[in-house]
Scaffold this active site. Structure first.
Site, PDB file in Angstrom:
ATOM      1  N   GLU A 110      -4.477  -9.324 -91.205  1.00 35.25           N
ATOM      2  CA  GLU A 110      -4.715 -10.641 -90.616  1.00 35.25           C
ATOM      3  C   GLU A 110      -4.369 -11.749 -91.607  1.00 35.25           C
ATOM      4  O   GLU A 110      -4.690 -11.660 -92.793  1.00 35.25           O
ATOM      5  CB  GLU A 110      -6.169 -10.761 -90.168  1.00 35.25           C
ATOM      6  CG  GLU A 110      -6.438  -9.893 -88.952  1.00 35.25           C
ATOM      7  CD  GLU A 110      -7.846 -10.040 -88.406  1.00 35.25           C
ATOM      8  OE1 GLU A 110      -7.996 -10.050 -87.181  1.00 35.25           O
ATOM      9  OE2 GLU A 110      -8.799 -10.128 -89.196  1.00 35.25           O
ATOM     10  N   CYS A 123      -4.005 -18.698 -95.371  1.00 26.76           N
ATOM     11  CA  CYS A 123      -4.967 -17.801 -96.007  1.00 26.76           C
ATOM     12  C   CYS A 123      -4.393 -16.384 -95.938  1.00 26.76           C
ATOM     13  O   CYS A 123      -4.234 -15.819 -94.860  1.00 26.76           O
ATOM     14  CB  CYS A 123      -6.298 -17.917 -95.272  1.00 26.76           C
ATOM     15  SG  CYS A 123      -7.564 -16.859 -95.957  1.00 26.76           S
ATOM     16  N   CYS A 130     -11.533  -3.441 -98.317  1.00 23.53           N
ATOM     17  CA  CYS A 130     -11.900  -3.869 -99.670  1.00 23.53           C
ATOM     18  C   CYS A 130     -12.727  -2.760-100.294  1.00 23.53           C
ATOM     19  O   CYS A 130     -13.503  -2.096 -99.592  1.00 23.53           O
ATOM     20  CB  CYS A 130     -12.724  -5.163 -99.581  1.00 23.53           C
ATOM     21  SG  CYS A 130     -12.986  -5.958-101.187  1.00 23.53           S
ATOM     22  N   CYS A 134     -19.609  -6.541-100.476  1.00 23.64           N
ATOM     23  CA  CYS A 134     -20.471  -7.724-100.457  1.00 23.64           C
ATOM     24  C   CYS A 134     -21.211  -7.749 -99.120  1.00 23.64           C
ATOM     25  O   CYS A 134     -20.594  -7.594 -98.060  1.00 23.64           O
ATOM     26  CB  CYS A 134     -19.651  -8.979-100.672  1.00 23.64           C
ATOM     27  SG  CYS A 134     -18.691  -8.878-102.193  1.00 23.64           S
ATOM     28  N   CYS A 137     -20.123 -10.083 -96.055  1.00 22.85           N
ATOM     29  CA  CYS A 137     -18.694 -10.196 -95.723  1.00 22.85           C
ATOM     30  C   CYS A 137     -18.272  -9.087 -94.767  1.00 22.85           C
ATOM     31  O   CYS A 137     -18.537  -7.904 -95.019  1.00 22.85           O
ATOM     32  CB  CYS A 137     -17.869 -10.125 -97.009  1.00 22.85           C
ATOM     33  SG  CYS A 137     -16.099 -10.040 -96.716  1.00 22.85           S
ATOM     34  N   GLU A 196      -9.779  -7.893-102.408  1.00 18.16           N
ATOM     35  CA  GLU A 196     -10.052  -8.506-103.705  1.00 18.16           C
ATOM     36  C   GLU A 196      -8.726  -8.558-104.478  1.00 18.16           C
ATOM     37  O   GLU A 196      -8.238  -7.535-104.964  1.00 18.16           O
ATOM     38  CB  GLU A 196     -11.107  -7.648-104.447  1.00 18.16           C
ATOM     39  CG  GLU A 196     -11.306  -7.986-105.911  1.00 18.16           C
ATOM     40  CD  GLU A 196     -11.479  -9.469-106.195  1.00 18.16           C
ATOM     41  OE1 GLU A 196     -12.414 -10.086-105.666  1.00 18.16           O
ATOM     42  OE2 GLU A 196     -10.653 -10.030-106.949  1.00 18.16           O
ATOM     43  N   HIS A 251     -21.981 -17.707-105.127  1.00 18.53           N
ATOM     44  CA  HIS A 251     -22.949 -17.426-104.060  1.00 18.53           C
ATOM     45  C   HIS A 251     -24.407 -17.229-104.460  1.00 18.53           C
ATOM     46  O   HIS A 251     -25.277 -17.165-103.601  1.00 18.53           O
ATOM     47  CB  HIS A 251     -22.531 -16.209-103.216  1.00 18.53           C
ATOM     48  CG  HIS A 251     -21.147 -16.307-102.654  1.00 18.53           C
ATOM     49  ND1 HIS A 251     -20.576 -17.483-102.236  1.00 18.53           N
ATOM     50  CD2 HIS A 251     -20.206 -15.357-102.435  1.00 18.53           C
ATOM     51  CE1 HIS A 251     -19.355 -17.252-101.788  1.00 18.53           C
ATOM     52  NE2 HIS A 251     -19.099 -15.981-101.900  1.00 18.53           N
ATOM     53  N   ASN A 326     -20.480 -17.730 -92.015  1.00 18.10           N
ATOM     54  CA  ASN A 326     -19.898 -17.401 -90.712  1.00 18.10           C
ATOM     55  C   ASN A 326     -20.443 -16.063 -90.263  1.00 18.10           C
ATOM     56  O   ASN A 326     -20.230 -15.046 -90.926  1.00 18.10           O
ATOM     57  CB  ASN A 326     -18.373 -17.323 -90.827  1.00 18.10           C
ATOM     58  CG  ASN A 326     -17.786 -18.686 -91.130  1.00 18.10           C
ATOM     59  OD1 ASN A 326     -18.039 -19.652 -90.411  1.00 18.10           O
ATOM     60  ND2 ASN A 326     -17.043 -18.786 -92.226  1.00 18.10           N
ATOM     61  N   CYS A 369     -13.820 -17.794 -92.911  1.00 17.64           N
ATOM     62  CA  CYS A 369     -14.028 -16.994 -94.127  1.00 17.64           C
ATOM     63  C   CYS A 369     -14.905 -15.796 -93.851  1.00 17.64           C
ATOM     64  O   CYS A 369     -15.978 -15.933 -93.260  1.00 17.64           O
ATOM     65  CB  CYS A 369     -14.785 -17.783 -95.186  1.00 17.64           C
ATOM     66  SG  CYS A 369     -14.030 -19.287 -95.668  1.00 17.64           S
TER      67      CYS A 369
END
Ligand code: SAH
Ligand code: SF4
Length: 384
Positions: A110, A123, A130, A134, A137, A196, A251, A326, A369
């Site tokens: 994407e 983006c 990944c 996290c 995410c 990452e 964060h 989000n 995000c």
């Protein structure tokens, strides 16, 4: 003599640096001067004009075009879907499949385009899935399928330019949401898609050096931002060898909480991360590091957190970007209330950081995000 790669099987030109193209051409028998001349012609066709067909390379004579076709190709992914948000954000699903190189697993990736009045940001993803997990995410819920090659990273930019009519003599899609004809549709790139980037260092480096090459796509390194969750040993090499702008997914201001949100913090805690930032090559007030801070309701959004954030960053030339969380299906967190985000933003603002809150874009098409998650699955090795 050992057979050269491009003589055994054709090579995808989009994976190669300028120097590598010169070397490949020399292997075909061109002398250094000819190879340099041909490589700059090719470079111009590939990156200034976005050409994928050797027959369109009008300043290259036909017999040599035939020879090029025998040894090289220019691969592009297939566009699987395009979604356009109410706010003009576009999300594309690209399928990478290289018929010349069937050993490389096909993957879906994407890429998101975020238009604003005076700029357009792309983006870009660096991996499918990944390795990190996290907790806030969506990509982190998907195992790493594989790293993207340099060519696959660059191709996201080339495809986006094509779809936005951003190459010379192309027409912009006519919906008024893309910056006007006087500026390029893509002015900025953020490595903030899936994956990452510092765990795919070599390919990301090769891709970003090609994307920023002044004779090609020519995106200034100051308009390219690489975001990392904090792979500390790779931060200095990123500054020295790639030289783009850096964003850090911070964060949290305490290690116990950051360990929970970004498990890689157990390996490289906040103090080590900030030390790597303080010594990031070419850091200055004109080239600040962006610290991203996702706003999670009741988790990291207190006044004390805001004050500690400002204190931690006091001696680093930095920008702060507060990202409203989000949500995604079954996500374990909620987004902080708007008043809380504003209050947090005010504390940060009073410490001298301008407009720190990032407006969420493309939420209605899951393009914001942390919402990206491709359908590609890692093929199971054991077939039990
Ligand atoms: N792996 C890199 C880059 C990709 S993520 C990194 O972690 O920095 C890009 C940004 O989106 C990061 O700051 C990430 O922390 C943030 N993000 C991830 N999930 C999110 C979510 N659900 N809501 C808001 N931001 C999120
Ligand atoms: Fe990976 Fe970044 Fe998501 Fe963490 S936030 S799981 S590092 S993509």
């Amino acid at each position: 003599m050992e057979k050269q790669l491009s003589q055994i099987m054709p090579v995808d030109l989009i994976n190669l640096s300028k120097i590598e193209i010169i070397i490949e051409l020399e292997k075909l028998g061109l002398n250094n001067k000819q190879a340099k001349m041909r490589s700059s012609q090719l470079w111009n066709w590939l990156y200034v004009n976005g050409v994928t067909d050797f027959d369109l390379m009008s300043n290259i004579a036909k017999p040599f075009r035939l020879e090029l076709k025998e040894h090289f190709y220019i691969n592009r992914p297939k566009l699987i879907s395009e979604q356009i948000s109410k706010d003009g954000t576009r999300k594309w699903l690209f399928r990478f499949f290289d018929e010349n190189n069937p050993l490389v697993a096909p993957v879906d990736v994407e890429t998101v385009y975020i238009p604003e009045k005076t700029r357009g940001t792309l983006c870009v993803s660096s991996q499918v899935g990944c390795t990190l997990t996290c907790s806030f995410c969506h990509t982190g819920t998907q195992k790493l399928v594989r790293n993207l090659s340099a060519g696959e990273i660059i191709s996201q930019v080339l495809m986006a330019k094509d779809l936005l009519g951003d190459f010379p003599n192309q027409k912009r899609p006519n919906n008024g949401l893309i910056p006007n004809e006087n500026i390029r549709a893509i002015t900025n790139i953020v490595m903030m898609g899936m994956g990452e980037p510092l765990y795919n260092f070599d390919n990301v480096k090769q891709a970003l050096l090609i994307i920023s090459d002044g004779d090609g796509l020519a995106l200034s390194k100051r308009r390219i931002t690489l975001s990392t969750s904090g792979v500390v040993p790779k931060i200095k090499p990123a500054g020295e060898e790639i030289g783009v702008m850096l964003a850090i997914s911070l964060h949290a201001v305490r290690d116990d909480l950051r360990n929970e949100l970004i498990p890689i913090n157990k390996k490289w805690p906040i103090a080590d991360l900030l030390e790597a930032c303080r010594t990031y090559p070419s850091l200055s007030n004109a080239r600040r590091i962006t610290f991203e801070y996702v706003m999670l309701k009741g988790v990291n959004d207190s006044d004390a957190d805001a004050k500690e954030l400002v204190r931690l960053l006091a001696n680093i030339p930095s920008k702060i970007n507060l990202i409203p969380f989000n949500i995604w299906e079954n996500s374990p967190y909620e987004c902080s209330d708007w008043e809380t985000i504003e209050r947090f933003g005010d504390i940060v603002n009073r410490a001298g950081y301008a407009s720190p809150i990032r407006t969420p874009r493309g939420r209605d098409i899951d393009a914001a995000c942390g919402q990206l998650k491709s359908k590609s699955e890692r093929v199971k090795r054991d077939k039990k």
